[in-house]
Write an enzyme that holds these catalytic residues in place. Structure first.
Site, PDB file in Angstrom:
ATOM      1  N   GLU A   1       0.959  -1.201   0.165  1.00  0.00           N
ATOM      2  CA  GLU A   1      -0.100  -0.034  -0.081  1.00  0.00           C
ATOM      3  C   GLU A   1       0.779   1.220  -0.060  1.00  0.00           C
ATOM      4  O   GLU A   1       1.921   1.412   0.794  1.00  0.00           O
ATOM      5  CB  GLU A   1      -0.914   0.019   1.303  1.00  0.00           C
ATOM      6  CG  GLU A   1      -2.096  -0.958   1.285  1.00  0.00           C
ATOM      7  CD  GLU A   1      -3.158  -0.616   2.272  1.00  0.00           C
ATOM      8  OE1 GLU A   1      -4.260  -1.038   2.158  1.00  0.00           O
ATOM      9  OE2 GLU A   1      -2.580  -0.157   3.593  1.00  0.00           O
ATOM     10  N   CYS A   2       0.815   1.993  -0.952  1.00  0.00           N
ATOM     11  CA  CYS A   2       1.306   3.442  -0.962  1.00  0.00           C
ATOM     12  C   CYS A   2       2.829   3.056  -0.878  1.00  0.00           C
ATOM     13  O   CYS A   2       3.331   2.909  -1.996  1.00  0.00           O
ATOM     14  CB  CYS A   2       0.871   4.409   0.189  1.00  0.00           C
ATOM     15  SG  CYS A   2       1.146   6.077  -0.347  1.00  0.00           S
TER      16      CYS A   2
END
Length: 467
Positions: free
Chosen positions: A355-356
Site C-alpha cells: 500500500e502506497c
C-alpha cells in the site's frame, strides 16, 4: 477527580473550526494530563489519519483507532467505539480538519453492459456519512470542545464559536479552549465574547512554540521517531494542567451512544492466516482497526524490518508492505539484499501486497527528492519520483479487477490516498491494474495500482469493505 465506572464510557470530541488550530497538541496534552490524574483514557481519531493514533497511544498507554463516517459502515463504527469504551473512564476523540468539513458521496456507480464502472451519479452523502468530525460526535452522542486559535482576533472569536454551535443541530458544543493567547488582556477580551453567547471557556493556552510537535510532508513526525516523546507529552500535560479546568471538562462529557452490539463487525477479512507485516521507520502506516480486526478474526501477525535487512518470515502465508516513508530511506532499502531475496522468494508462491509506500518499493525504481534514482524490488512495473512532487489526496472507492487477497473480483473497498509521489511509468492497463477507482463524489479516476503473479499494490490504503 474520581474515575467513572459507568459503561459505556463517556466521551468528548476535540474539534476546531479549521485545520491548524492546535487540536492535536491540545488533545495529547489533555489525554496525558487526565492519565496523570489516574483516569483510564482512550483516544480515537476522526478521519483517515494513521499518524495521530500512535501519539494517542503514547499519551494514554492504550491503543487508539480511527473513526470514519464516510469509509466505515455504522456497524464497524459501533464496534470500534464499543471496544474503546470497555474498561475506560473517558474517551477523548480528536477531530480532523474543520469540525464540519466532509465530502459528497455517490449512492452507487452506474454499470455499463459489460459490468464495468461507467458514468456516475454523484449525490450528497446521506446525513451522518460525509466523513466530517461532526458526524462522529452526532453518532456517538459526544459533546464537542472547540479549540479556537484566537491569534489576530478577540471578541470576534465568539462569532466563530456561535456559528459552530448553530450550524448543525445534531451536535452540542460544550465549550471552548482558547489557543495562542497573546496576553492576559487578550484572554479577558475573548472570554468576554464567549460569555456573551453563553459558551464556557475551559481554558486558555498561551502562544508557546515549544509546544509544537515536529512535522514533515505527510504530517507529524511519527511517534516512534519523535525525540524525547514522553518528555514532550509531559510538557504538554503540564501546560494543560496550568491552563485548563480539567474537572469542568470531564464533567462536560456525555455517555457514549452506541450500545454494545451482539456481534463485532470487522473492516477487512484477514488476507491470510499468518501475515508478515513490514514494520519500521519506512513502513508504519497501517490503520490500527485493520490490524486488530485481523488478529480478532484469528490471524497471526508477524513483523519484520526491511531497514534491518530482514526478509518476511518463512512460515507466513501472505506478506504486507504498508505505507510509510520509503523515500527517506530509499538508499538503505536498495542495499537490503536479504530483504530483496526474501521478498522475491516469498512472491514465487505466496501473495505480497503493498500500500502506497509499500507499492512504490515493489516497483522498479524510486527517485528521491534529490533526484537520485534507487533500485527497488522490481516486482511491479511502476517507477515513482519525489523530485517531481504532486499532491494526491482524497477518499477512494475501489472496485477490484481480479480475485486477490483483499477479496474476489468486483469487491468494493473504501480507502484513502495521501502522498506526494508522482508516477513516471505508464499507467496500468485493465489487465494489469489492481482496481478501478472513483473519488468521493463518484468521479471515475480510471485504473490504479498493479498486479503481477502473486504480487499486487496500490497507492490507496484500504479502510473497510463497502457493504
Amino acid at each position: 477527580m474520581t474515575p467513572r465506572s459507568a459503561s459505556p464510557a463517556p466521551g468528548l470530541l476535540i474539534g476546531a473550526p479549521r485545520s491548524g488550530s492546535g487540536k492535536t497538541t491540545i488533545t495529547l496534552g489533555l489525554q496525558r494530563a487526565l492519565v496523570r490524574r489516574g483516569l483510564a483514557v482512550r483516544g480515537l481519531k476522526c478521519g483517515p489519519d494513521y499518524i495521530d493514533p500512535a501519539f494517542h497511544a503514547a499519551a494514554t498507554g492504550k491503543p487508539s483507532a480511527n473513526l470514519d463516517s464516510f469509509a466505515m459502515p455504522d456497524l464497524l463504527l459501533a464496534s470500534l467505539v464499543d471496544e474503546a469504551s470497555q474498561g475506560s473512564d473517558l474517551i477523548l476523540a480528536e477531530g480532523s480538519m474543520g469540525l464540519f468539513d466532509g465530502v459528497r458521496r455517490p449512492f452507487h456507480l452506474e454499470r455499463d453492459a459489460g459490468g464495468k464502472p461507467g458514468a456516475t451519479f454523484p449525490h450528497p452523502a446521506p446525513p451522518g456519512h460525509t466523513g466530517a468530525s461532526a458526524d462522529i460526535a452526532a453518532f456517538c452522542g459526544w459533546p464537542v470542545v472547540l479549540v479556537i486559535d484566537v491569534s489576530g482576533q478577540a471578541q470576534s472569536a465568539a462569532a466563530v464559536a456561535l456559528g459552530c454551535r448553530s450550524f448543525d443541530p445534531r451536535i452540542q458544543i460544550a465549550g471552548v479552549i482558547l489557543n495562542k493567547v497573546a496576553s492576559e488582556r487578550h484572554r479577558r477580551l475573548v472570554a468576554d465574547g464567549m460569555a456573551a453567547i453563553g459558551l464556557p471557556v475551559f481554558g486558555a493556552l498561551p502562544r508557546e512554540a515549544s509546544l509544537i510537535l515536529p512535522e514533515r510532508h505527510l504530517g507529524l513526525v511519527q511517534a516512534g521517531e519523535t525525540a524525547d516523546l514522553h518528555a514532550r507529552l509531559d510538557a504538554l500535560a503540564q501546560a494543560i494542567e496550568a491552563s485548563v479546568d480539567l474537572d469542568a471538562l470531564v464533567a462536560a462529557a456525555a455517555s457514549t451512544r452506541p450500545a454494545s452490539s451482539s456481534s463485532t463487525h470487522h473492516a477487512l477479512p484477514p488476507p491470510g492466516q499468518r501475515i508478515a507485516i513490514a514494520r519500521d521507520a519506512a513502513f508504519s502506516f497501517v490503520y490500527a482497526h485493520v490490524e486488530s480486526g485481523w488478529a480478532a478474526q484469528g490471524a497471526t501477525l508477524s513483523f519484520f524490518s526491511p531497514l534491518a535487512d530482514e526478509p518476511p518470515p518463512r512460515d507466513c502465508d501472505v506478506c504486507w508492505l504498508p505505507g510509510g516513508y520509503p523515500e527517506l530511506h530509499a538508499g538503505k532499502l536498495a542495499a537490503a539484499e536479504r530483504f530483496r531475496a526474501g521478498i522475491h522468494s516469498f512472491a514465487e508462491t505466496r501473495p505480497v501486497h503493498g500500500e502506497c509506500g509499500g507499492y512504490m518499493v515493489l516497483g522498479d525504481a524510486l527517485e528521491d527528492a534529490d533526484g537520485t534514482a534507487h533500485r527497488m524490488l522490481g516486482l511491479l512495473p511502476v517507477t515513482t519520483s519525489f523530485a517531481k512532487r504532486k499532491l494526491n489526496l482524497g477518499y477512494r472507492v475501489a472496485r477490484l479487477n481480479a480475485d486477490g487477497i483483499l477479496g474476489p473480483r468486483r469487491t468494493v473497498l473504501i480507502g484513502h490516498e495521501f502522498h506526494y509521489a508522482s508516477t513516471t511509468s505508464a499507467a496500468p492497463s485493465e489487465t494489469q491494474a489492481f482496481a478501478r477507482n472513483a473519488d468521493a463524489e463518484g468521479n471515475d479516476l480510471g485504473f490504479s495500482g498493479h498486479r503481477a503473479g502473486h504480487v499486487s499494490g496500490t497507492f490507496f490504503h484500504a479502510i473497510a469493505r463497502s457493504l
